[in-house]
Scaffold this active site. Structure first.
Site, PDB file in Angstrom:
ATOM      1  N   HIS A 145     -12.507   0.699  -5.940  1.00  0.00           N
ATOM      2  CA  HIS A 145     -11.549   0.928  -4.849  1.00  0.00           C
ATOM      3  C   HIS A 145     -11.131  -0.421  -4.264  1.00  0.00           C
ATOM      4  O   HIS A 145     -11.931  -1.354  -4.175  1.00  0.00           O
ATOM      5  CB  HIS A 145     -12.182   1.808  -3.766  1.00  0.00           C
ATOM      6  CG  HIS A 145     -11.159   2.317  -2.809  1.00  0.00           C
ATOM      7  ND1 HIS A 145     -10.696   1.549  -1.762  1.00  0.00           N
ATOM      8  CD2 HIS A 145     -10.473   3.487  -2.759  1.00  0.00           C
ATOM      9  CE1 HIS A 145      -9.769   2.239  -1.106  1.00  0.00           C
ATOM     10  NE2 HIS A 145      -9.618   3.416  -1.688  1.00  0.00           N
ATOM     11  N   GLY A 183      -3.725   3.708   3.833  1.00  0.00           N
ATOM     12  CA  GLY A 183      -4.002   3.802   5.267  1.00  0.00           C
ATOM     13  C   GLY A 183      -2.915   3.211   6.140  1.00  0.00           C
ATOM     14  O   GLY A 183      -3.107   3.024   7.338  1.00  0.00           O
ATOM     15  N   LYS A 203     -14.201   8.087   2.433  1.00  0.00           N
ATOM     16  CA  LYS A 203     -14.566   6.731   2.878  1.00  0.00           C
ATOM     17  C   LYS A 203     -15.762   6.818   3.839  1.00  0.00           C
ATOM     18  O   LYS A 203     -16.618   7.680   3.662  1.00  0.00           O
ATOM     19  CB  LYS A 203     -13.348   6.029   3.489  1.00  0.00           C
ATOM     20  CG  LYS A 203     -12.137   6.082   2.536  1.00  0.00           C
ATOM     21  CD  LYS A 203     -11.031   5.164   2.917  1.00  0.00           C
ATOM     22  CE  LYS A 203      -9.900   5.310   1.895  1.00  0.00           C
ATOM     23  NZ  LYS A 203      -8.794   4.395   2.110  1.00  0.00           N
ATOM     24  N   GLU A 206      -3.467   2.923  -6.795  1.00  0.00           N
ATOM     25  CA  GLU A 206      -3.405   2.878  -5.337  1.00  0.00           C
ATOM     26  C   GLU A 206      -2.872   1.518  -4.887  1.00  0.00           C
ATOM     27  O   GLU A 206      -3.645   0.555  -4.774  1.00  0.00           O
ATOM     28  CB  GLU A 206      -4.800   3.079  -4.738  1.00  0.00           C
ATOM     29  CG  GLU A 206      -5.447   4.394  -5.096  1.00  0.00           C
ATOM     30  CD  GLU A 206      -6.506   4.803  -4.071  1.00  0.00           C
ATOM     31  OE1 GLU A 206      -6.378   5.906  -3.533  1.00  0.00           O
ATOM     32  OE2 GLU A 206      -7.426   4.014  -3.791  1.00  0.00           O
ATOM     33  N   SER A 256      -1.504   6.806   1.402  1.00  0.00           N
ATOM     34  CA  SER A 256      -0.734   7.552   2.394  1.00  0.00           C
ATOM     35  C   SER A 256      -0.096   8.813   1.822  1.00  0.00           C
ATOM     36  O   SER A 256       1.019   9.181   2.207  1.00  0.00           O
ATOM     37  CB  SER A 256       0.312   6.653   3.057  1.00  0.00           C
ATOM     38  OG  SER A 256      -0.329   5.588   3.738  1.00  0.00           O
ATOM     39  N   GLU A 296     -10.781  -1.382  -1.380  1.00  0.00           N
ATOM     40  CA  GLU A 296     -11.597  -1.829  -0.238  1.00  0.00           C
ATOM     41  C   GLU A 296     -12.841  -2.560  -0.744  1.00  0.00           C
ATOM     42  O   GLU A 296     -13.290  -3.540  -0.133  1.00  0.00           O
ATOM     43  CB  GLU A 296     -11.934  -0.630   0.653  1.00  0.00           C
ATOM     44  CG  GLU A 296     -10.706  -0.205   1.471  1.00  0.00           C
ATOM     45  CD  GLU A 296     -10.606   1.279   1.767  1.00  0.00           C
ATOM     46  OE1 GLU A 296     -11.612   1.993   1.682  1.00  0.00           O
ATOM     47  OE2 GLU A 296      -9.486   1.725   2.103  1.00  0.00           O
ATOM     48  N   ASN A 298     -11.101  11.153  -0.839  1.00  0.00           N
ATOM     49  CA  ASN A 298     -12.011  10.022  -0.629  1.00  0.00           C
ATOM     50  C   ASN A 298     -12.253   9.927   0.874  1.00  0.00           C
ATOM     51  O   ASN A 298     -11.392   9.457   1.617  1.00  0.00           O
ATOM     52  CB  ASN A 298     -11.374   8.732  -1.168  1.00  0.00           C
ATOM     53  CG  ASN A 298     -12.239   7.515  -0.887  1.00  0.00           C
ATOM     54  OD1 ASN A 298     -13.370   7.633  -0.424  1.00  0.00           O
ATOM     55  ND2 ASN A 298     -11.691   6.330  -1.168  1.00  0.00           N
TER      56      ASN A 298
HETATM   57  P1  13P Z   1      -5.037   6.919   2.509  1.00  0.00           P
HETATM   58  O1  13P Z   1      -4.666   8.248   1.886  1.00  0.00           O
HETATM   59  O2  13P Z   1      -5.721   7.050   3.808  1.00  0.00           O
HETATM   60  O3  13P Z   1      -3.882   5.980   2.511  1.00  0.00           O
HETATM   61  O4  13P Z   1      -6.134   6.278   1.520  1.00  0.00           O
HETATM   62  C1  13P Z   1      -5.913   6.261   0.163  1.00  0.00           C
HETATM   63  C2  13P Z   1      -7.150   5.829  -0.517  1.00  0.00           C
HETATM   64  O5  13P Z   1      -7.591   4.700  -0.351  1.00  0.00           O
HETATM   65  C3  13P Z   1      -7.870   6.811  -1.335  1.00  0.00           C
HETATM   66  O6  13P Z   1      -8.856   6.203  -2.097  1.00  0.00           O
END
Ligand code: 13P
Length: 253
Positions: free
Chosen positions: A95, A173, A11, A167, A213, A97, A9
């Site tokens: 997601h 992150g 982002k 997740e 992560s 976010e 992803n």
């Molecule tokens: P990270 O791997 O950067 O923690 O992000 C995970 C994520 O949100 C994948 O959709």
């Protein structure tokens, strides 16, 4: 058969040129016959990345979101049908976010799931609890509500075309990964929710990915858990060699 999947992803990272370079670097370094690889790109890259992966076995492209409406006067939105026409095969839905920054509610996600399936795309439905929910031991309830509201209206046949990504918000992150035991416990919970509603066969075949992560140094241990069928990778998917190493780690499981 349960499918092993590693999905990146990206982002809101990589300009157009850098994104195409990343996609090409990933493809060049890959030898994948043991799992499916998905590149989740920004909309701007989607058509070009879909072209790049088109003739590469086991590699697919994905959008990171779609509109909850099929078409019309929704300035700035992108429909599932448009995504399909770009050549993509997957859409990441729900997601954390989106849930957090755009107040995306479970009911909206159910509509997005329906549109994704209607357009013959595979949704990767994200779920996961916040730190506060984990600390107050509401994590199982939260994930149950998310799964229930987004998926339980579907038929058994529709559910066969779904991928779920667990997740935990506190792991995204942050560099703080769920322990393999925490991840396994939640993945097992998700599989049992699906089993209760749709039956053992469908639950057994469901791919459940872990995200948060995940990196080359912890992927092996996470992927060794029996209910983890791969990963949804954020930061580490922006670097071709890290992403390829994570994919390689899934090989032995
Ligand atoms: P990270 O791997 O950067 O923690 O992000 C995970 C994520 O949100 C994948 O959709």
């Amino acid at each position: 058969m349960r499918q092993k999947i590693v999905a990146g992803n990206w982002k809101m990272n990589k300009n157009y040129e850098d994104g195409l370079t990343l996609a090409k670097d990933v493809i060049e370094g890959l030898t994948v016959d043991h799992c499916t690889v998905v590149l989740g790109t920004p909309f701007i890259h989607l058509k070009a990345v879909s072209e790049i992966v088109k003739n590469v076995e086991n590699v697919y492209s994905s959008a990171q979101n779609c509109s909850s409406e099929p078409e019309g006067a929704y300035t700035g939105e992108v429909s599932a049908e448009m995504i399909k026409s770009s050549g993509a095969d997957y859409i990441i839905i729900g997601h954390s976010e989106w849930r957090a920054y755009f107040n995306e509610a479970d009911e909206v996600l159910a509509k997005k799931i329906d549109l994704t399936l209607q357009n013959n795309l595979i949704p990767i439905l994200c779920c996961g609890e916040t730190l506060e929910e984990r600390e107050t031991e509401q994590h199982f309830t939260t994930v149950k509500r998310q799964i229930n509201n987004a998926l339980f209206h579907l038929s058994e046949d529709q559910l066969k075309n779904i991928v779920i990504a667990y997740e935990p918000v506190w792991a995204i992150g942050t560099g703080k990964t769920a322990t393999p035991e925490q991840a396994q416990e939640m993945h097992q919970h998700i599989r049992s929710l699906i089993s209760d509603r749709f039956g053992d066969g469908i639950a057994d075949d469901l791919s459940i990915l872990y995200g948060g992560s995940c990196k080359p140094s912890n992927a092996t241990e996470l992927f060794s858990q029996k209910d983890l069928d791969g990963g949804l990778i954020g930061g580490a998917s922006l670097n071709a060699s890290d992403f390829i190493e994570i994919i390689a780690n899934l090989k032995d499981y």
